[in-house]
Design an enzyme around this catalytic site. Sequence first.
Site, short mmCIF file in Angstrom:
data_model
loop_
_atom_site.label_atom_id
_atom_site.label_comp_id
_atom_site.label_asym_id
_atom_site.label_seq_id
_atom_site.Cartn_x
_atom_site.Cartn_y
_atom_site.Cartn_z
N LYS A 1 0.83 -1.21 0.00
CA LYS A 1 0.00 0.00 0.00
C LYS A 1 0.86 1.26 0.00
O LYS A 1 0.60 2.20 -0.75
CB LYS A 1 -0.91 0.04 1.25
CG LYS A 1 -1.84 -1.14 1.39
CD LYS A 1 -2.80 -0.94 2.56
CE LYS A 1 -2.13 -0.91 3.93
NZ LYS A 1 -1.49 -2.16 4.36
N ARG B 1 -8.90 0.66 9.58
CA ARG B 1 -8.42 -0.71 9.79
C ARG B 1 -9.40 -1.53 10.60
O ARG B 1 -9.14 -2.71 10.86
CB ARG B 1 -7.10 -0.64 10.56
CG ARG B 1 -5.87 -1.00 9.71
CD ARG B 1 -4.71 -0.90 10.65
NE ARG B 1 -3.51 -1.55 10.30
CZ ARG B 1 -2.47 -0.97 9.69
NH1 ARG B 1 -2.55 0.23 9.22
NH2 ARG B 1 -1.34 -1.64 9.55
N ARG C 1 12.54 -7.07 5.16
CA ARG C 1 12.68 -5.62 4.94
C ARG C 1 13.69 -5.00 5.90
O ARG C 1 13.72 -5.30 7.07
CB ARG C 1 11.32 -4.95 5.14
CG ARG C 1 11.38 -3.44 4.99
CD ARG C 1 10.03 -2.84 4.74
NE ARG C 1 9.15 -2.96 5.90
CZ ARG C 1 7.88 -2.54 5.89
NH1 ARG C 1 7.35 -2.04 4.80
NH2 ARG C 1 7.15 -2.67 6.98
N ARG D 1 12.84 -2.91 11.33
CA ARG D 1 11.80 -2.35 12.18
C ARG D 1 11.39 -3.39 13.21
O ARG D 1 11.25 -4.57 12.87
CB ARG D 1 10.57 -1.99 11.33
CG ARG D 1 10.47 -0.54 10.95
CD ARG D 1 9.41 -0.29 9.90
NE ARG D 1 8.06 -0.73 10.27
CZ ARG D 1 6.98 -0.53 9.53
NH1 ARG D 1 7.08 0.10 8.38
NH2 ARG D 1 5.80 -0.96 9.90
N ARG E 1 0.72 -9.43 13.19
CA ARG E 1 0.10 -8.34 12.43
C ARG E 1 -0.86 -8.92 11.38
O ARG E 1 -1.92 -8.36 11.12
CB ARG E 1 1.16 -7.48 11.74
CG ARG E 1 1.91 -6.57 12.71
CD ARG E 1 3.18 -6.02 12.09
NE ARG E 1 2.95 -5.05 11.03
CZ ARG E 1 3.87 -4.69 10.14
NH1 ARG E 1 5.07 -5.22 10.17
NH2 ARG E 1 3.60 -3.80 9.22
P1 AMP Z 1 1.56 0.21 9.08
O1 AMP Z 1 2.82 0.95 8.78
O2 AMP Z 1 0.38 0.71 8.32
O3 AMP Z 1 1.73 -1.29 8.99
O4 AMP Z 1 1.21 0.52 10.62
C1 AMP Z 1 2.12 0.20 11.65
C2 AMP Z 1 1.40 0.11 12.99
O5 AMP Z 1 0.76 1.36 13.29
C3 AMP Z 1 0.28 -0.91 13.06
O6 AMP Z 1 0.75 -2.22 13.33
C4 AMP Z 1 -0.56 -0.36 14.22
O7 AMP Z 1 0.06 -0.61 15.47
C5 AMP Z 1 -0.47 1.15 13.96
N1 AMP Z 1 -1.56 1.61 13.07
C6 AMP Z 1 -1.44 2.16 11.84
N2 AMP Z 1 -2.63 2.50 11.33
C7 AMP Z 1 -3.55 2.13 12.26
C8 AMP Z 1 -4.97 2.19 12.33
N3 AMP Z 1 -5.70 2.70 11.31
N4 AMP Z 1 -5.58 1.71 13.44
C9 AMP Z 1 -4.86 1.21 14.48
N5 AMP Z 1 -3.52 1.11 14.47
C10 AMP Z 1 -2.86 1.56 13.38
#
Ligand code: AMP
Length: 218
Positions: free
Chosen positions: A13, A88, A127, A160, A171
């Site tokens: 994404k 989400r 990654r 990370r 996740r």
């Molecule tokens: P991402 O980079 O989109 O994978 O997001 C990394 C982390 O940020 C996720 O594993 C969540 O802990 C938090 N996060 C990001 N977006 C959301 C969301 N819309 N709702 C809840 N947690 C989020």
Amino acid sequence: MRIILLGSPGAGKGTLAAEIERKYPVAHISTGDIFRENVKNNTPLGLEARAFLDSGRLVPDDIVIAMMEDRLREPDCEKGFILDGFPRTVPQAEALEKILEELDLKLDGVVLLDVDEETVVRRLSGRRVCRNCGAIYNLFFRPSSKGDLCEKCGGEVYQREDDREEVVRSRLKVFYEQTAPLIDFYGEKHTLSRLAADRSGRHHSLLEDLERAVGISE
Ligand code: AMP
């Protein structure tokens, strides 16, 4: 252009949103990036979010929704936006509907990036990111020629916390349990386009597929 990108962690994404942002005048809003920036700067929001990010759990809905209410009212969103990583959960999607209604805005499309689970695990657990310039490498597909150092700037290349394999697996579990229900949610309310996002064997770019799916062009 107002688009939601849905897809599991590692579906691509962020990469696709960055490509769209380079080509079209839109705001790329990544909730994950906003949280990571806040964690890095030790802001109150960052302190609240940190444990959730590190363990791969979702930040509670009320925190995310309050943050997005502010973000979507910022002036750069007037030109359009791509939501990457939000909503989400179903409550987040319902809150978004309300915010858009208040702002008198309509979505142009919801796009689901489809990738199989093992590809995602290799993409994410492999990654590595440069701490200095943010360049992204992958141990399996595209390692840095300088090993633990960044090819571009010589910075330290690191993994990370939430890209460790066990966190990646949780996740993904969170995605299937809490985010996948949005596929039905948007399938009923809007036209949901499904794009095959595995890169191997593709004939055209994912961006071209997305342009066709939501009916946009330059
Ligand atoms: P991402 O980079 O989109 O994978 O997001 C990394 C982390 O940020 C996720 O594993 C969540 O802990 C938090 N996060 C990001 N977006 C959301 C969301 N819309 N709702 C809840 N947690 C989020």
